[in-house]
Motif scaffolding. Sequence first.
Motif, PDB file in Angstrom:
ATOM      1  N   THR A 135       0.824  -1.209   0.000  1.00 47.79           N
ATOM      2  CA  THR A 135       0.000   0.000   0.000  1.00 47.79           C
ATOM      3  C   THR A 135       0.855   1.254   0.000  1.00 47.79           C
ATOM      4  OG1 THR A 135      -1.803  -1.142   1.142  1.00 47.79           O
ATOM      5  CG2 THR A 135      -1.809   1.262   1.234  1.00 47.79           C
ATOM      6  N   LYS A 136       1.928   1.251   0.769  1.00 50.77           N
ATOM      7  CA  LYS A 136       2.815   2.413   0.786  1.00 50.77           C
ATOM      8  C   LYS A 136       3.397   2.669  -0.604  1.00 50.77           C
ATOM      9  CE  LYS A 136       4.135   2.216   5.687  1.00 50.77           C
ATOM     10  NZ  LYS A 136       3.523   3.518   6.022  1.00 50.77           N
ATOM     11  N   ILE A 137       3.823   1.624  -1.277  1.00 47.11           N
ATOM     12  CA  ILE A 137       4.370   1.766  -2.628  1.00 47.11           C
ATOM     13  C   ILE A 137       3.295   2.305  -3.575  1.00 47.11           C
ATOM     14  CG2 ILE A 137       5.284   0.510  -4.624  1.00 47.11           C
ATOM     15  CD1 ILE A 137       6.609  -1.410  -2.627  1.00 47.11           C
ATOM     16  N   ALA A 138       2.059   1.820  -3.427  1.00 47.16           N
ATOM     17  CA  ALA A 138       0.965   2.272  -4.292  1.00 47.16           C
ATOM     18  C   ALA A 138       0.727   3.767  -4.140  1.00 47.16           C
ATOM     19  CB  ALA A 138      -0.314   1.489  -3.966  1.00 47.16           C
ATOM     20  N   TYR A 139       0.783   4.272  -2.908  1.00 43.59           N
ATOM     21  CA  TYR A 139       0.617   5.717  -2.687  1.00 43.59           C
ATOM     22  C   TYR A 139       1.789   6.498  -3.262  1.00 43.59           C
ATOM     23  CZ  TYR A 139      -3.624   5.715   0.148  1.00 43.59           C
ATOM     24  OH  TYR A 139      -4.934   5.613   0.559  1.00 43.59           O
ATOM     25  N   TRP A 140       2.992   5.975  -3.112  1.00 42.23           N
ATOM     26  CA  TRP A 140       4.168   6.656  -3.668  1.00 42.23           C
ATOM     27  C   TRP A 140       4.091   6.734  -5.188  1.00 42.23           C
ATOM     28  CZ3 TRP A 140       7.624   3.192  -0.156  1.00 42.23           C
ATOM     29  CH2 TRP A 140       7.654   3.738   1.139  1.00 42.23           C
ATOM     30  N   LEU A 141       3.598   5.678  -5.825  1.00 44.33           N
ATOM     31  CA  LEU A 141       3.555   5.615  -7.281  1.00 44.33           C
ATOM     32  C   LEU A 141       2.312   6.260  -7.885  1.00 44.33           C
ATOM     33  CD1 LEU A 141       4.805   1.962  -7.975  1.00 44.33           C
ATOM     34  CD2 LEU A 141       6.113   4.085  -8.104  1.00 44.33           C
TER      35      LEU A 141
END
Length: 249
Positions: A207-213
Motif C-alpha cells: 500500500t505504501k508503494i501504491a501511494y508513492w507511485l
Amino acid sequence: MKKINLIILFSIMVLNASGQYKSPDSLSLNKNIKFKYQALIIPTTLIAYGVIGLESHTLKDINNDTKQEINEHIDNKLTIDDFSQYSTFLSVYALNAAGIKGKNNFKDRTIILTSAYLIMGTTVNVIKMTGNELRPDRTSNNSFPSGHTATAFMGAEFLYQEYKDVSVWYGISGYLVAAGTGFFRMYNDRHWFSDVAAGAGIGILSTKIAYWLHPLIKKTIFKNKENMNGIIMPVYDGKQYGLGMSMSF
C-alpha cells in the motif's frame, strides 16, 4: 534461499524505481512522488522476521509454541478470516458512501487500491509458487507468506492513509481487524506466526508503494480519464471467496 533472494530482489526493484535525492530521509521518484525511508522500517522488519523464520530454529520453536498455545486455549474453529481479510479496504468505500469523506475521490483511491492489490498479490503468489513451506495442517506446501494477512494489512494501511487526517481511530480499528485476521489464520492451522508476520509486512509495504507511485500512474495511464465510476463486491464460486470489481471510464 529462493525465498530470501525473491525478497531481496523485490526490495531492490522498489529502490531502483526511485529517482534523485531530495533530502537525507527521502528521495523523489519524480516531481510529485516522495519516497520516505522511515515508512519502510515496520514492513521490512516484519518481512525480515518471516524470512529468517524459514531457517531459524529459534523462530520455528516460536511458531510451534504459538500454535500449541492457541490450540490449547481455543477449541472451536471459525472461518471469519475468509471475510475479515477484505473488510479493511471495503470500509473505505463504506465510509465514503456514508458521507465520511477520506483523502481521495473514488477514482484516485480505486487506482491506489488496485495498484496495492496487484503489488501484494503478485509478490505473495510468486513467493508461494517458488517456496516449499508446509502449512501447519499439512494440506499444502505454500504456507509462506499468509495471503489473507497480506490482504488484510494492505487494506488496513489503505484505511489509515485515507482517514488518518479525519481520525486516527479509523486506522487503528483497521489494524486491529487485520491483526485478528492473522490470528485466525494461525488459529485455523493455516499459517505459522512467521507466515503471518511476513504477510503483514508485504501488505503494508504494498500500500505504501501504491501511494508513492500514484501520481506517476495517474499522470501516465489515467491522465485523460477524469471520470471513473464503479462498484466492488464480494464473490463466491462455491469453493473460494474473492472480490469482483466493475469500473467505467
